[in-house]
Design a protein around this motif. Structure first.
Motif, PDB file in Angstrom:
ATOM      1  N   TYR A 263       0.810  -1.213   0.000  1.00 61.66           N
ATOM      2  CA  TYR A 263       0.000   0.000   0.000  1.00 61.66           C
ATOM      3  C   TYR A 263       0.850   1.272   0.000  1.00 61.66           C
ATOM      4  O   TYR A 263       0.488   2.280  -0.612  1.00 61.66           O
ATOM      5  N   ALA A 264       1.990   1.252   0.702  1.00 60.31           N
ATOM      6  CA  ALA A 264       2.855   2.442   0.731  1.00 60.31           C
ATOM      7  C   ALA A 264       3.378   2.761  -0.667  1.00 60.31           C
ATOM      8  O   ALA A 264       3.359   3.926  -1.110  1.00 60.31           O
ATOM      9  N   MET A 265       3.839   1.742  -1.388  1.00 64.56           N
ATOM     10  CA  MET A 265       4.365   1.959  -2.732  1.00 64.56           C
ATOM     11  C   MET A 265       3.250   2.357  -3.699  1.00 64.56           C
ATOM     12  O   MET A 265       3.455   3.141  -4.625  1.00 64.56           O
ATOM     13  N   TYR A 266       2.061   1.814  -3.473  1.00 68.58           N
ATOM     14  CA  TYR A 266       0.895   2.177  -4.291  1.00 68.58           C
ATOM     15  C   TYR A 266       0.575   3.662  -4.131  1.00 68.58           C
ATOM     16  O   TYR A 266       0.317   4.372  -5.119  1.00 68.58           O
ATOM     17  N   GLN A 267       0.598   4.163  -2.878  1.00 68.13           N
ATOM     18  CA  GLN A 267       0.344   5.591  -2.643  1.00 68.13           C
ATOM     19  C   GLN A 267       1.440   6.447  -3.276  1.00 68.13           C
ATOM     20  O   GLN A 267       1.170   7.515  -3.813  1.00 68.13           O
ATOM     21  N   ARG A 268       2.678   5.970  -3.220  1.00 69.19           N
ATOM     22  CA  ARG A 268       3.780   6.682  -3.866  1.00 69.19           C
ATOM     23  C   ARG A 268       3.548   6.780  -5.370  1.00 69.19           C
ATOM     24  O   ARG A 268       3.754   7.834  -5.978  1.00 69.19           O
ATOM     25  N   ALA A 269       3.084   5.692  -5.973  1.00 70.60           N
ATOM     26  CA  ALA A 269       2.825   5.699  -7.409  1.00 70.60           C
ATOM     27  C   ALA A 269       1.775   6.740  -7.766  1.00 70.60           C
ATOM     28  O   ALA A 269       1.916   7.488  -8.742  1.00 70.60           O
ATOM     29  N   LYS A 270       0.721   6.814  -6.985  1.00 69.56           N
ATOM     30  CA  LYS A 270      -0.329   7.804  -7.252  1.00 69.56           C
ATOM     31  C   LYS A 270       0.205   9.226  -7.113  1.00 69.56           C
ATOM     32  O   LYS A 270      -0.140  10.117  -7.905  1.00 69.56           O
ATOM     33  N   ARG A 271       1.056   9.431  -6.119  1.00 69.94           N
ATOM     34  CA  ARG A 271       1.616  10.762  -5.907  1.00 69.94           C
ATOM     35  C   ARG A 271       2.505  11.183  -7.080  1.00 69.94           C
ATOM     36  O   ARG A 271       2.454  12.319  -7.547  1.00 69.94           O
ATOM     37  N   VAL A 272       3.325  10.249  -7.563  1.00 70.48           N
ATOM     38  CA  VAL A 272       4.205  10.569  -8.692  1.00 70.48           C
ATOM     39  C   VAL A 272       3.390  10.941  -9.924  1.00 70.48           C
ATOM     40  O   VAL A 272       3.702  11.909 -10.630  1.00 70.48           O
ATOM     41  N   LEU A 273       2.319  10.220 -10.177  1.00 74.25           N
ATOM     42  CA  LEU A 273       1.496  10.532 -11.351  1.00 74.25           C
ATOM     43  C   LEU A 273       0.757  11.852 -11.182  1.00 74.25           C
ATOM     44  O   LEU A 273       0.519  12.560 -12.166  1.00 74.25           O
ATOM     45  N   GLU A 274       0.424  12.213  -9.947  1.00 74.46           N
ATOM     46  CA  GLU A 274      -0.169  13.536  -9.707  1.00 74.46           C
ATOM     47  C   GLU A 274       0.840  14.627 -10.055  1.00 74.46           C
ATOM     48  O   GLU A 274       0.499  15.638 -10.668  1.00 74.46           O
ATOM     49  N   LEU A 275       2.095  14.428  -9.658  1.00 69.69           N
ATOM     50  CA  LEU A 275       3.142  15.398  -9.992  1.00 69.69           C
ATOM     51  C   LEU A 275       3.367  15.467 -11.500  1.00 69.69           C
ATOM     52  O   LEU A 275       3.601  16.549 -12.048  1.00 69.69           O
ATOM     53  N   ALA A 276       3.288  14.324 -12.158  1.00 70.31           N
ATOM     54  CA  ALA A 276       3.495  14.303 -13.606  1.00 70.31           C
ATOM     55  C   ALA A 276       2.470  15.153 -14.322  1.00 70.31           C
ATOM     56  O   ALA A 276       2.754  15.751 -15.363  1.00 70.31           O
TER      57      ALA A 276
END
Length: 280
Positions: A263-276
């Motif tokens: 779940y931690a890495m999943y949240q990180r993935a969502k955050r990176v795509l928000e920044l993108a």
């Protein structure tokens, strides 16, 4: 100012502080107010957000600045040399009154704190939390700038000397719930490679962008802070594959390209795509 508004930057900072001689402050306020009015009356044509860098509260000029420039079309002020919670709260109250007088939406003008001293770095978390108007903090990392002078440190392209201050401002800004910490200017206009190297370090630390002092710095800075396409593709796969497993209810962790994803890495993935999305 007119050329800056046509530069393609995400925001334009109209300066009332260090680039304006003391004797010209009143004239500068009038010119900045006129530029804000022009930007506000540009109609449907999209343009950059309009910020104004004010004089520090300790100069006694802050409220004259705000009285002149708080008007429709102004998106934020950069509050120079932020060091005191009380100064920020007093400025926020003054903004309340000026917005009401100008018939603006309450809270329309955000505050971005410029962290340019040792005490500002030390107090950063409390300063960011001083008012709901504070949208972010911007650290002053310019070579030979106020922060370097106050710390008494050297400056290098490797960034060692300001690494702690930069890291603390990112930590404090994000801990205060603001997601977009900003880095300061890179002052050597002739050193594009240095600008890119320093911006990439800044991005690795967690900054999402920085101030620039010339239009030719916009494209290199955008490139340096942009999320690489390879990361976008990887994190899209992380989200797709993790959500598929999550829906099946069979596991709370998977591997993607041999890397653990929970779940931690999943949240990180969502955050990176928000920044993108900010780069688009």
């Amino acid at each position: 100012m007119a050329k800056a508004l046509e530069s393609g930057a995400d925001a334009v900072i109209l300066d009332l502080e260090d680039s304006v001689p003391f004797a010209a402050k009143a004239e500068a306020r009038a010119l900045v107010a006129k530029a804000i009015d022009g930007a506000a009356n540009a109609g449907a044509r999209p343009g950059p957000a309009v910020f104004v860098r004010t004089n520090a509260a300790t100069t006694g000029m802050l409220y004259d600045d705000l009285a002149a420039v708080v008007r429709p079309g102004l998106n934020a002020i950069l509050m120079s040399k932020a060091e005191s919670v009380q100064e920020i709260q007093d400025a926020a109250v003054f903004l309340d009154r000026r917005e009401a007088a100008a018939k603006m939406r309450p809270g329309a003008v955000e505050i971005i704190l410029q962290i340019e001293s040792a005490i500002g770095v030390y107090r950063c978390h409390d300063l960011v939390l001083a008012s709901a108007r504070v949208a972010s903090a911007c650290i002053g990392t310019a070579r030979d700038g106020d922060l370097q002078t106050d710390l008494g440190c050297s400056w290098s392209i490797e960034g060692t000397e300001l690494l702690y201050a930069r890291s603390k401002v990112v930590l404090d800004t994000r801990a205060a719930g603001r997601l977009y910490p900003l880095d300061g200017v890179f002052s050597d206009l002739s050193d594009e490679q240095g600008l890119i190297q320093d911006s990439r370090l800044s991005a690795r630390l967690g900054y999402v962008g920085r101030c620039v002092i010339h239009p030719k710095q916009i494209a290199p800075v955008r490139q340096a802070y942009a999320v690489p396409e390879s990361e976008i593709l990887y994190y899209r796969r992380v989200i797709t594959e993790f959500e598929a497993v999550e829906r099946s209810g069979t596991a709370a962790a998977i591997t993607v390209d041999g890397k653990l994803v929970d779940y931690a890495m999943y949240q990180r993935a969502k955050r990176v795509l928000e920044l993108a999305k900010l780069d688009q």
